[in-house]
Design a protein around this motif. Structure first.
Motif, PDB file in Angstrom:
ATOM      1  N   ASP A 173     -11.754   4.909  -1.852  1.00  0.00           N
ATOM      2  CA  ASP A 173     -11.671   6.353  -1.676  1.00  0.00           C
ATOM      3  C   ASP A 173     -11.072   6.918  -2.968  1.00  0.00           C
ATOM      4  O   ASP A 173     -10.426   6.190  -3.738  1.00  0.00           O
ATOM      5  N   LEU A 174     -11.245   8.214  -3.219  1.00  0.00           N
ATOM      6  CA  LEU A 174     -10.690   8.813  -4.431  1.00  0.00           C
ATOM      7  C   LEU A 174      -9.431   9.639  -4.157  1.00  0.00           C
ATOM      8  O   LEU A 174      -8.354   9.326  -4.657  1.00  0.00           O
ATOM      9  N   GLY A 175      -9.540  10.716  -3.375  1.00  0.00           N
ATOM     10  CA  GLY A 175      -8.387  11.574  -3.143  1.00  0.00           C
ATOM     11  C   GLY A 175      -7.290  10.875  -2.367  1.00  0.00           C
ATOM     12  O   GLY A 175      -7.506  10.416  -1.252  1.00  0.00           O
ATOM     13  N   GLY A 176      -6.118  10.763  -2.966  1.00  0.00           N
ATOM     14  CA  GLY A 176      -4.990  10.088  -2.332  1.00  0.00           C
ATOM     15  C   GLY A 176      -4.918   8.611  -2.637  1.00  0.00           C
ATOM     16  O   GLY A 176      -3.922   7.958  -2.311  1.00  0.00           O
ATOM     17  N   ILE A 199     -10.934   0.621   0.662  1.00  0.00           N
ATOM     18  CA  ILE A 199      -9.559   1.087   0.507  1.00  0.00           C
ATOM     19  C   ILE A 199      -9.537   2.600   0.696  1.00  0.00           C
ATOM     20  O   ILE A 199     -10.176   3.337  -0.061  1.00  0.00           O
ATOM     21  N   ASP A 200      -8.796   3.065   1.699  1.00  0.00           N
ATOM     22  CA  ASP A 200      -8.743   4.496   2.007  1.00  0.00           C
ATOM     23  C   ASP A 200      -7.393   4.778   2.659  1.00  0.00           C
ATOM     24  O   ASP A 200      -6.812   3.902   3.298  1.00  0.00           O
ATOM     25  N   ASP A 201      -6.906   6.011   2.508  1.00  0.00           N
ATOM     26  CA  ASP A 201      -5.634   6.387   3.123  1.00  0.00           C
ATOM     27  C   ASP A 201      -5.819   7.096   4.458  1.00  0.00           C
ATOM     28  O   ASP A 201      -4.837   7.424   5.118  1.00  0.00           O
ATOM     29  N   VAL A 203     -10.710  -3.934   5.546  1.00  0.00           N
ATOM     30  CA  VAL A 203     -10.094  -2.628   5.281  1.00  0.00           C
ATOM     31  C   VAL A 203      -8.662  -2.779   4.800  1.00  0.00           C
ATOM     32  O   VAL A 203      -7.887  -3.565   5.358  1.00  0.00           O
ATOM     33  N   ILE A 204      -8.328  -2.012   3.780  1.00  0.00           N
ATOM     34  CA  ILE A 204      -6.947  -1.861   3.339  1.00  0.00           C
ATOM     35  C   ILE A 204      -6.575  -0.395   3.518  1.00  0.00           C
ATOM     36  O   ILE A 204      -7.153   0.482   2.869  1.00  0.00           O
ATOM     37  N   ARG A 205      -5.657  -0.140   4.408  1.00  0.00           N
ATOM     38  CA  ARG A 205      -5.151   1.228   4.601  1.00  0.00           C
ATOM     39  C   ARG A 205      -4.148   1.509   3.485  1.00  0.00           C
ATOM     40  O   ARG A 205      -3.088   0.887   3.407  1.00  0.00           O
ATOM     41  N   PHE A 206      -4.501   2.435   2.612  1.00  0.00           N
ATOM     42  CA  PHE A 206      -3.721   2.671   1.398  1.00  0.00           C
ATOM     43  C   PHE A 206      -2.445   3.447   1.702  1.00  0.00           C
ATOM     44  O   PHE A 206      -2.482   4.514   2.333  1.00  0.00           O
ATOM     45  N   THR A 207      -1.322   2.897   1.257  1.00  0.00           N
ATOM     46  CA  THR A 207      -0.059   3.620   1.274  1.00  0.00           C
ATOM     47  C   THR A 207       0.457   3.814  -0.152  1.00  0.00           C
ATOM     48  O   THR A 207       0.931   4.889  -0.504  1.00  0.00           O
TER      49      THR A 207
END
Length: 340
Positions: A30-33, A185-187, A202-206
């Motif tokens: 993902d890009l934003g965040g 990868i996304d938040d 999936v990696i939930r981005f923090t």
């Protein structure tokens, strides 16, 4: 564009499982965040006091309104629809598009270094973003880091937005991605749920540190090599003095900004003379300053990369250079003379 702000310390997806027996060839960001910082309230702060922005965004149902533009809605149409209901809010409604550039406040610390390391490990990196087509194109020109992706799928260009599974399938079909061999990868938790249902890891981005740790667990990266110090960055003296005064040094190398390049150029002591000759030969020594940095204590990751033009390896700082990172300010002669 849409992004979420997960609670600090949120668990990474599947972190409890340790590693994985899958072999991964692609990482979809993902890009934003995740790659770029997105702070939509900044646009509205140009036309109203900051303490009024939150109530206004609630009044117009900003998240839902913005998502429709991410999915391809025409901006003129979207603004006109709101203005017809709230004509007294015209200036504020039009502020988001007018001042959008100010909502993208920089690169997310550490993500650019991860992207570089994945490319060095022969992994393909792609991007899948919820972003209005009209607003994405100037941002792409502004941030050179986005050129490192093998491909970018933009929701506004496709007419659908995450978490719609069809947008993910466009990535699969266009770039030949096997979901079983790819990481997403996304938040945003809703986007992560859809990706997981499609078979992606999936990696939930923090933050970048936690994301990189998970990539190590999954076998894509190893521990980051230690870059021995010191390393050096040549700056124009006037620009560096201004940076110390204002706290912001925006340069990567001469005439190239950090945003345009994606990192700050540095070099070894033995390379200072060549860099000075190649990029600063028209300037006198007293117009320059050589900044000494310790790679082990700077505020951003340092990655060694090979210059394709010379074949030499150089240390690159994947974050903006802060005055606090500098351990010494030296004249060119002191570094060049010591290296001879």
């Amino acid at each position: 564009m849409s992004a979420s702000n997960p609670a600090e310390g949120a668990d990474m997806s599947d972190a409890a499982n340790g590693g994985s027996d899958r072999t991964f060839t692609d990482v979809i960001f993902d890009l934003g965040g995740v790659v770029l910082r997105w702070e939509p309230h900044r646009a509205y702060e140009q036309v109203m006091p900051p303490d009024q922005v939150g109530d206004f965004m609630d009044e117009i149902c900003f998240k839902e309104w913005n998502l429709r533009h991410d999915a391809g809605r025409d901006w003129d149409e979207g603004e006109a629809e709101l203005i017809s209901r709230m004509p007294h809010r015209r200036e504020a409604i039009e502020a988001y598009r007018r001042y959008f550039d100010q909502t993208i406040t920089g690169m997310v610390p550490g993500t650019g270094a991860i992207m570089t390391e994945l490319r060095q490990a022969d992994k393909r990196i792609l991007a899948l973003t919820n972003w209005s087509a009209d607003l994405f194109h100037p941002t792409r020109r502004r941030f050179g880091l986005l050129n490192r992706f093998a491909g970018i799928v933009v929701s506004g260009e496709e007419g659908i937005a995450k978490p719609d599974p069809q947008l993910f399938k466009i990535v699969f079909d266009r770039y030949g991605v096997d979901p079983e061999s790819a990481i997403f990868i996304d938040d945003n938790p809703h986007n992560c749920d859809t990706a997981e249902g499609l078979g992606l890891e999936v990696i939930r981005f923090t933050d970048a540190t936690a994301a990189r740790r998970r990539l190590v667990e999954l076998g894509l990266l190893g521990e980051r090599p230690v870059v021995p110090g010191p390393m050096y960055h040549i700056a124009k003296r006037k620009q560096w003095e201004a940076a110390k005064e204002h706290g912001n040094y925006c340069w990567s190398t001469r005439r190239v900004t950090y945003e345009t390049q994606g990192f700050v150029h540095c070099c070894r002591a033995a390379q200072v003379a060549d860099v000075r000759k190649r990029s600063y030969s028209d300037l006198a020594d007293d117009e320059l300053v050589v900044l000494q940095l310790d790679p082990s204590s700077v505020s951003a990751p340092v990655i060694m990369e090979t210059d394709p033009a010379t074949g030499e390896e150089y240390p690159h700082l994947y974050g903006d250079l802060k005055p606090a990172d500098v351990t010494a300010e030296l004249p060119v002669s002191a570094v060049v003379g010591a290296a001879l």
